[in-house]
Design a protein around this motif. Structure first.
Motif, PDB file in Angstrom:
ATOM      1  N   VAL A 393       0.840  -1.205   0.000  1.00  0.00           N
ATOM      2  CA  VAL A 393       0.000   0.000   0.000  1.00  0.00           C
ATOM      3  C   VAL A 393       0.871   1.249   0.000  1.00  0.00           C
ATOM      4  N   GLU A 394       1.969   1.203   0.733  1.00  0.00           N
ATOM      5  CA  GLU A 394       2.896   2.344   0.741  1.00  0.00           C
ATOM      6  C   GLU A 394       3.489   2.573  -0.638  1.00  0.00           C
ATOM      7  N   LYS A 395       3.662   1.496  -1.406  1.00  0.00           N
ATOM      8  CA  LYS A 395       4.221   1.630  -2.756  1.00  0.00           C
ATOM      9  C   LYS A 395       3.188   2.076  -3.773  1.00  0.00           C
ATOM     10  N   PHE A 396       2.004   1.459  -3.731  1.00  0.00           N
ATOM     11  CA  PHE A 396       1.001   1.679  -4.778  1.00  0.00           C
ATOM     12  C   PHE A 396      -0.058   2.708  -4.409  1.00  0.00           C
ATOM     13  N   GLY A 397      -0.148   3.084  -3.146  1.00  0.00           N
ATOM     14  CA  GLY A 397      -1.059   4.161  -2.766  1.00  0.00           C
ATOM     15  C   GLY A 397      -2.393   3.704  -2.197  1.00  0.00           C
ATOM     16  N   ALA A 398      -3.079   4.643  -1.521  1.00  0.00           N
ATOM     17  CA  ALA A 398      -4.330   4.349  -0.837  1.00  0.00           C
ATOM     18  C   ALA A 398      -5.459   4.019  -1.818  1.00  0.00           C
ATOM     19  N   GLU A 399      -5.485   4.692  -2.957  1.00  0.00           N
ATOM     20  CA  GLU A 399      -6.549   4.433  -3.921  1.00  0.00           C
ATOM     21  C   GLU A 399      -6.477   3.001  -4.443  1.00  0.00           C
ATOM     22  N   TRP A 400      -5.268   2.534  -4.734  1.00  0.00           N
ATOM     23  CA  TRP A 400      -5.086   1.145  -5.162  1.00  0.00           C
ATOM     24  C   TRP A 400      -5.556   0.197  -4.064  1.00  0.00           C
ATOM     25  N   ALA A 401      -5.181   0.509  -2.817  1.00  0.00           N
ATOM     26  CA  ALA A 401      -5.580  -0.340  -1.698  1.00  0.00           C
ATOM     27  C   ALA A 401      -7.092  -0.396  -1.571  1.00  0.00           C
ATOM     28  N   GLN A 402      -7.744   0.760  -1.731  1.00  0.00           N
ATOM     29  CA  GLN A 402      -9.199   0.837  -1.571  1.00  0.00           C
ATOM     30  C   GLN A 402      -9.915  -0.031  -2.606  1.00  0.00           C
ATOM     31  N   ASN A 403      -9.351  -0.091  -3.811  1.00  0.00           N
ATOM     32  CA  ASN A 403      -9.993  -0.831  -4.891  1.00  0.00           C
ATOM     33  C   ASN A 403      -9.583  -2.310  -4.943  1.00  0.00           C
ATOM     34  N   THR A 404      -8.367  -2.594  -4.506  1.00  0.00           N
ATOM     35  CA  THR A 404      -7.800  -3.926  -4.740  1.00  0.00           C
ATOM     36  C   THR A 404      -7.655  -4.781  -3.490  1.00  0.00           C
ATOM     37  N   ILE A 405      -7.180  -4.172  -2.412  1.00  0.00           N
ATOM     38  CA  ILE A 405      -6.811  -4.936  -1.228  1.00  0.00           C
ATOM     39  C   ILE A 405      -7.878  -4.902  -0.139  1.00  0.00           C
ATOM     40  N   VAL A 406      -8.337  -3.713   0.195  1.00  0.00           N
ATOM     41  CA  VAL A 406      -9.239  -3.552   1.345  1.00  0.00           C
ATOM     42  C   VAL A 406     -10.492  -4.416   1.225  1.00  0.00           C
ATOM     43  N   PRO A 407     -11.169  -4.453   0.070  1.00  0.00           N
ATOM     44  CA  PRO A 407     -12.380  -5.291  -0.016  1.00  0.00           C
ATOM     45  C   PRO A 407     -12.106  -6.771   0.276  1.00  0.00           C
ATOM     46  N   LYS A 408     -10.985  -7.269  -0.202  1.00  0.00           N
ATOM     47  CA  LYS A 408     -10.657  -8.673   0.038  1.00  0.00           C
ATOM     48  C   LYS A 408     -10.343  -8.929   1.506  1.00  0.00           C
ATOM     49  N   VAL A 409      -9.634  -7.983   2.110  1.00  0.00           N
ATOM     50  CA  VAL A 409      -9.294  -8.126   3.530  1.00  0.00           C
ATOM     51  C   VAL A 409     -10.559  -8.104   4.379  1.00  0.00           C
ATOM     52  N   LEU A 410     -11.461  -7.147   4.103  1.00  0.00           N
ATOM     53  CA  LEU A 410     -12.672  -7.022   4.899  1.00  0.00           C
ATOM     54  C   LEU A 410     -13.605  -8.210   4.680  1.00  0.00           C
ATOM     55  N   GLY A 411     -13.532  -8.814   3.504  1.00  0.00           N
ATOM     56  CA  GLY A 411     -14.358  -9.987   3.238  1.00  0.00           C
ATOM     57  C   GLY A 411     -14.014 -11.156   4.137  1.00  0.00           C
ATOM     58  N   MET A 412     -12.774 -11.187   4.637  1.00  0.00           N
ATOM     59  CA  MET A 412     -12.353 -12.271   5.517  1.00  0.00           C
ATOM     60  C   MET A 412     -12.997 -12.177   6.901  1.00  0.00           C
ATOM     61  N   ALA A 413     -13.639 -11.044   7.207  1.00  0.00           N
ATOM     62  CA  ALA A 413     -14.288 -10.882   8.510  1.00  0.00           C
ATOM     63  C   ALA A 413     -15.443 -11.853   8.691  1.00  0.00           C
ATOM     64  N   ASN A 414     -15.977 -12.383   7.602  1.00  0.00           N
ATOM     65  CA  ASN A 414     -17.088 -13.334   7.668  1.00  0.00           C
ATOM     66  C   ASN A 414     -16.636 -14.778   7.490  1.00  0.00           C
ATOM     67  N   ASP A 415     -15.320 -15.004   7.497  1.00  0.00           N
ATOM     68  CA  ASP A 415     -14.800 -16.355   7.299  1.00  0.00           C
ATOM     69  C   ASP A 415     -15.170 -17.255   8.479  1.00  0.00           C
ATOM     70  N   PRO A 416     -15.574 -18.494   8.231  1.00  0.00           N
ATOM     71  CA  PRO A 416     -15.921 -19.408   9.322  1.00  0.00           C
ATOM     72  C   PRO A 416     -14.758 -19.686  10.279  1.00  0.00           C
ATOM     73  N   ASN A 417     -13.522 -19.586   9.773  1.00  0.00           N
ATOM     74  CA  ASN A 417     -12.337 -19.837  10.591  1.00  0.00           C
ATOM     75  C   ASN A 417     -12.001 -18.577  11.386  1.00  0.00           C
ATOM     76  N   TYR A 418     -12.035 -18.665  12.719  1.00  0.00           N
ATOM     77  CA  TYR A 418     -11.805 -17.469  13.533  1.00  0.00           C
ATOM     78  C   TYR A 418     -10.388 -16.919  13.363  1.00  0.00           C
ATOM     79  N   LEU A 419      -9.420 -17.787  12.992  1.00  0.00           N
ATOM     80  CA  LEU A 419      -8.057 -17.303  12.755  1.00  0.00           C
ATOM     81  C   LEU A 419      -8.015 -16.358  11.566  1.00  0.00           C
ATOM     82  N   HIS A 420      -8.826 -16.646  10.554  1.00  0.00           N
ATOM     83  CA  HIS A 420      -8.887 -15.774   9.388  1.00  0.00           C
ATOM     84  C   HIS A 420      -9.603 -14.472   9.737  1.00  0.00           C
ATOM     85  N   ARG A 421     -10.605 -14.556  10.617  1.00  0.00           N
ATOM     86  CA  ARG A 421     -11.289 -13.323  11.050  1.00  0.00           C
ATOM     87  C   ARG A 421     -10.312 -12.431  11.825  1.00  0.00           C
TER      88      ARG A 421
END
Length: 512
Positions: A393-421
């Motif tokens: 994120v420091e290399k590619f910027g916040a906008e890239w993170a918002q579109n590419t990384i953050v949605p995938k990371v937040l999607g893990m909050a609903n994972d059945p495995n608590y370690l992934h949450r």
């Protein structure tokens, strides 16, 4: 005798003889371990004339006792009268250097190497160098293997005539009939090369290196590879291509996977030794082949060197080499076997690689791999992958993170495995500062607050820790209206850890 009531000041040699002939191994071992005390009691003259001859004549004991003796004698110089008499220690150590047990021989050689430095140049030629010759010419392979470790310590301090004899003895041992001796010689080839004059490195060492690297025993050939690093650092750049590289190329394609493994394991050192031009022309193709080797152990060893190899490439063509030669091989690696062994190193290198390849290439080829690391079964990998995302994120910027990384990371909050949450929370902790207040408040904070209702206590107390971490990034309104109520609820949780971390967060964020 006073020695009978425990006074070592008059310790008789006869008592030591009795103890060393006792059937109890531990008693004999204890006697050996107090040799320095006995020597002090005897004085330097009696130590030289009585103790050392006795020890030389009675080397027939258990390996454990002999090992202790070999170690003790390496510290005996002052106890025999100082450097002037240090040669008196050679007979017992010479005997120990010929015994069958390897660890005893190695310790004897270690002590001999140590006391060699305390010989004057004259004594070295008169006493030490003849010992080396006797060992090198011994009937038993044990003495000849020990001799291999002694050439380099005496060579720099003897006359040119004696140097020639030492070189000849070393050449002879390199072609010894016994594989164990050739192995010992190969293991000391690089060390010996370092003390030789350049002309003899070219005329003697190179031919020995070539012969050992072609030995019928793969255990000898792989040790020759290890010596190659030292040899390459000694030669002028213009000699490397003709004198070293043919043999090194041969080793990289050796029929034995153990030899190829050694090449892979030493690859970064070889790369530094031969320089950028030879690396580009010779080592890059060799490295490609090692990454695609038929043996998993070789591929793993090569993959473990990817980060260092790429970092040491010349800047002017680093990106081109990585994209053209390294990444295609990397893609073909057996990830389930190799990446499991070396993925921490690869994760660490990922931000640098991403910066060189650009965002489009990264998104297409490497993004999926980086996200997969977040759900690895090993905590250290998940932790390193989280840190990796922050650097990206420091290399590619916040906008890239918002579109590419953050949605995938937040999607893990609903994972059945608590370690992934929990990994979601760790990622939010790492990404919040790089992403800034707006993304943290609008996208990340709601997910963290929702996770405060998680059924697993470990998740809930990590929610408290995350709120404490991202709190300073949020504005005061979000802290008061959204964060404070959740922390207060967690502060009355039934789990003691949840309550503790919630109360700590309230205190640190001054929300009380």
């Amino acid at each position: 005798m006073a020695g009978a009531d425990g006074d070592d000041s008059l310790y008789p040699i006869a008592v030591l003889i009795d103890e060393l002939r006792n059937e109890d191994v531990q008693l004999r071992l204890n006697s050996i371990k107090k040799l320095s005390t006995i020597a002090l009691a005897l004085g330097v003259e009696r130590t030289r004339t009585e103790l050392l001859p006795f020890l030389t004549d009675t080397i027939y004991d258990e390996d454990e006792v002999l090992l202790a003796l070999a170690e003790q004698l390496g510290n005996f110089t002052m106890l025999v009268g100082g450097p002037e008499y240090v040669h008196c220690l050679l007979p017992p150590l010479e005997s120990l250097a010929t015994v069958e047990e390897t660890v005893v021989r190695d310790k004897a050689v270690e002590s001999l190497r140590k006391i060699s430095q305390e010989h004057s140049p004259v004594d070295l030629e008169v006493h030490f160098e003849p010992l080396v010759k006797r060992l090198a010419s011994g009937d038993w392979f044990t003495s000849r293997t020990s001799a291999c470790g002694l050439f380099s310590v005496c060579y720099p301090r003897v006359s040119s005539t004696v140097k020639a004899e030492i070189r000849q003895h070393f050449r002879t041992l390199c072609s010894d009939d016994t594989p164990m001796v050739r192995r010992a010689a190969a293991s000391k080839l690089g060390e010996f090369a370092k003390v030789l004059e350049l002309e003899y490195v070219k005329s003697d060492i190179i031919s020995l290196f070539t012969a050992l690297a072609s030995d019928e025993q793969d255990s000898v050939r792989l040790l020759a590879v290890e010596a190659c690093v030292s040899i390459a650092t000694l030669l002028p750049q213009e000699d490397l291509e003709t004198l070293v590289m043919p043999t090194l190329r041969q080793a990289a394609e050796d029929k034995s996977w153990r030899v190829r493994y050694m090449v892979a394991d030493k690859f970064s050192e070889l790369q530094k030794a031969v320089g950028p031009e030879i690396t580009k022309n010779d080592l890059v193709p060799a490295f490609q082949n090692l990454l695609k080797d038929c043996e998993a152990e070789v591929r793993a060893a090569a993959a473990n060197k990817v980060k260092e190899f790429c970092e040491n490439l010349p800047e002017d063509n680093r990106e081109q080499i990585i994209m053209t030669h390294i990444l295609p091989c990397w893609h073909d690696l057996n990830l389930s076997l190799v990446i499991r062994l070396v993925r921490l190193a690869i994760i660490e290198y990922m931000p640098l690689l991403a910066g060189q390849l650009g965002v489009e290439f990264f998104d297409e080829k490497l993004n999926t791999l980086c996200m997969a690391w977040l759900i690895d079964h090993v905590y250290a990998i998940r932790e390193a992958a989280t840190c990796n995302l922050m650097k990206l994120v420091e290399k590619f910027g916040a906008e890239w993170a918002q579109n590419t990384i953050v949605p995938k990371v937040l999607g893990m909050a609903n994972d059945p495995n608590y370690l992934h949450r929990m990994t979601t929370l760790f990622c939010i902790n790492a990404l919040s500062k790089a992403c800034g207040q707006e993304i943290t408040t609008k996208q990340m904070l709601p997910v963290v607050l929702k996770m405060s209702n998680d059924q697993v206590a470990n998740v809930r107390f990590n929610v408290a820790k995350s709120l404490q971490k991202i709190g300073p990034i949020l504005d005061s309104n979000a802290l008061q209206t959204e964060v404070k109520p959740v922390l207060e609820k967690l502060a009355s949780d039934t789990d003691m850890d949840v309550k503790y971390f919630a109360q700590e967060a309230i205190s640190v964020l001054a929300l009380a």
